[in-house]
Write a protein that holds these residues in place. Sequence first.
Motif, PDB file in Angstrom:
ATOM      1  N   TYR A  33       0.802  -1.186  -0.180  1.00  0.00           N
ATOM      2  CA  TYR A  33      -0.122   0.033   0.093  1.00  0.00           C
ATOM      3  C   TYR A  33       0.918   1.126   0.127  1.00  0.00           C
ATOM      4  CZ  TYR A  33      -2.667  -3.501   2.561  1.00  0.00           C
ATOM      5  OH  TYR A  33      -3.417  -4.622   2.832  1.00  0.00           O
ATOM      6  N   TYR A  35       0.494   5.371   1.275  1.00  0.00           N
ATOM      7  CA  TYR A  35      -0.668   6.213   1.851  1.00  0.00           C
ATOM      8  C   TYR A  35       0.114   7.528   1.853  1.00  0.00           C
ATOM      9  CZ  TYR A  35      -3.689   2.519   3.998  1.00  0.00           C
ATOM     10  OH  TYR A  35      -4.582   1.784   4.117  1.00  0.00           O
ATOM     11  N   GLN A  37       0.083  11.235   4.346  1.00  0.00           N
ATOM     12  CA  GLN A  37      -0.166  11.715   5.513  1.00  0.00           C
ATOM     13  C   GLN A  37      -0.068  13.248   5.690  1.00  0.00           C
ATOM     14  OE1 GLN A  37       1.826  10.731   8.972  1.00  0.00           O
ATOM     15  NE2 GLN A  37      -0.051  10.506  10.379  1.00  0.00           N
ATOM     16  N   GLY A  42      -5.492  12.238   8.966  1.00  0.00           N
ATOM     17  CA  GLY A  42      -4.996  10.609   8.875  1.00  0.00           C
ATOM     18  C   GLY A  42      -4.677  10.204   7.559  1.00  0.00           C
ATOM     19  N   LEU A  43      -4.276   8.995   7.679  1.00  0.00           N
ATOM     20  CA  LEU A  43      -3.715   8.421   6.463  1.00  0.00           C
ATOM     21  C   LEU A  43      -4.575   8.206   5.286  1.00  0.00           C
ATOM     22  CD1 LEU A  43      -1.748   5.777   8.432  1.00  0.00           C
ATOM     23  CD2 LEU A  43      -0.726   7.369   7.205  1.00  0.00           C
ATOM     24  N   LEU A  45      -5.251   6.768   1.466  1.00  0.00           N
ATOM     25  CA  LEU A  45      -4.783   5.490   0.682  1.00  0.00           C
ATOM     26  C   LEU A  45      -4.648   6.218  -0.865  1.00  0.00           C
ATOM     27  CD1 LEU A  45      -4.025   2.532   0.370  1.00  0.00           C
ATOM     28  CD2 LEU A  45      -6.543   2.027  -0.204  1.00  0.00           C
ATOM     29  N   TYR A  48      -2.909   0.658  -3.834  1.00  0.00           N
ATOM     30  CA  TYR A  48      -2.349  -0.626  -3.434  1.00  0.00           C
ATOM     31  C   TYR A  48      -2.306  -1.683  -4.181  1.00  0.00           C
ATOM     32  CZ  TYR A  48      -7.422  -1.949  -3.685  1.00  0.00           C
ATOM     33  OH  TYR A  48      -8.880  -2.441  -4.021  1.00  0.00           O
ATOM     34  N   PHE A  90       3.898   7.041   3.304  1.00  0.00           N
ATOM     35  CA  PHE A  90       4.225   5.753   4.014  1.00  0.00           C
ATOM     36  C   PHE A  90       3.828   4.641   2.953  1.00  0.00           C
ATOM     37  CE2 PHE A  90       5.328   6.941   7.919  1.00  0.00           C
ATOM     38  CZ  PHE A  90       4.669   8.290   8.278  1.00  0.00           C
ATOM     39  N   PHE A 104       4.486  -0.872   8.420  1.00  0.00           N
ATOM     40  CA  PHE A 104       4.769   0.392   7.794  1.00  0.00           C
ATOM     41  C   PHE A 104       6.288   0.944   7.645  1.00  0.00           C
ATOM     42  CE2 PHE A 104       0.645   2.720   7.079  1.00  0.00           C
ATOM     43  CZ  PHE A 104      -0.245   2.011   7.877  1.00  0.00           C
TER      44      PHE A 104
END
Lengths: 113, 112
Positions: A33, A35, A37, A42-43, A45, A48, A90, A104
């Motif tokens: 994945y 992400y 931030q 929040g994270l 997406l 993926y 991330f 992560f």
Amino acid sequence: NAGVTQTPKFRILKIGQSMTLQCTQDMNHNYMYWYRQDPGMGLKLIYYSVGAGITDKGEVPNGYNVSRSTTEDFPLRLELAAPSQTSVYFCASSFEDRNYGYTFGSGTRLTVV
Amino acid sequence: GESVGLHLPTLSVQEGDNSIINCAYSNSASDYFIWYKQESGKGPQFIIDIRSNMDKRQGQRVTVLLNKTVKHLSLQIAATQPGDSAVYFCAENIGAGNQFYFGTGTSLTVIP
């Protein structure tokens, strides 16, 4: 086991430049994945992958591309960087089983100026 | 100390006190939840999980409570230590799929 390794840790890009964020994992996880931030958020997406050769869009895919030629590697490509892409990125990986969530990497802090 | 909401609240507690971090999750169909800890400059790390068929789960110094009626999750840290200073996220998952949805996090600062 190194886990999930991301490079570089920091990068400053000029508007319109391109770059690839590297991610590799040595846990034989099929799922990977990306992400982002943003401060106080929040994270989110981006993309993926459930296995080599398979990728899918997440919530915020615009401006990014990915590839998954091997189980270990999942690079994220930014084309024509924009200030809105300033963020911490991330990479994460997991088994198919959702138990214990994701592992992560330590993140890439990207600034677009 | 206690925090409420998902707007990156901050929580400051004295070393040795108990901390309570709250999370209001979004989907009533979510049936698996994880708390993550994110230290400065690092990626999130798994702390504890709980399934929807449970109300409470305990780990080492941490307890997660789940209230499905009001879609609320909390993380309790006993005898908070300076090393607990971090941002804490809850994440929810629906069914057998692997996609998690993350809250905005709570920043915990432990005062020595």
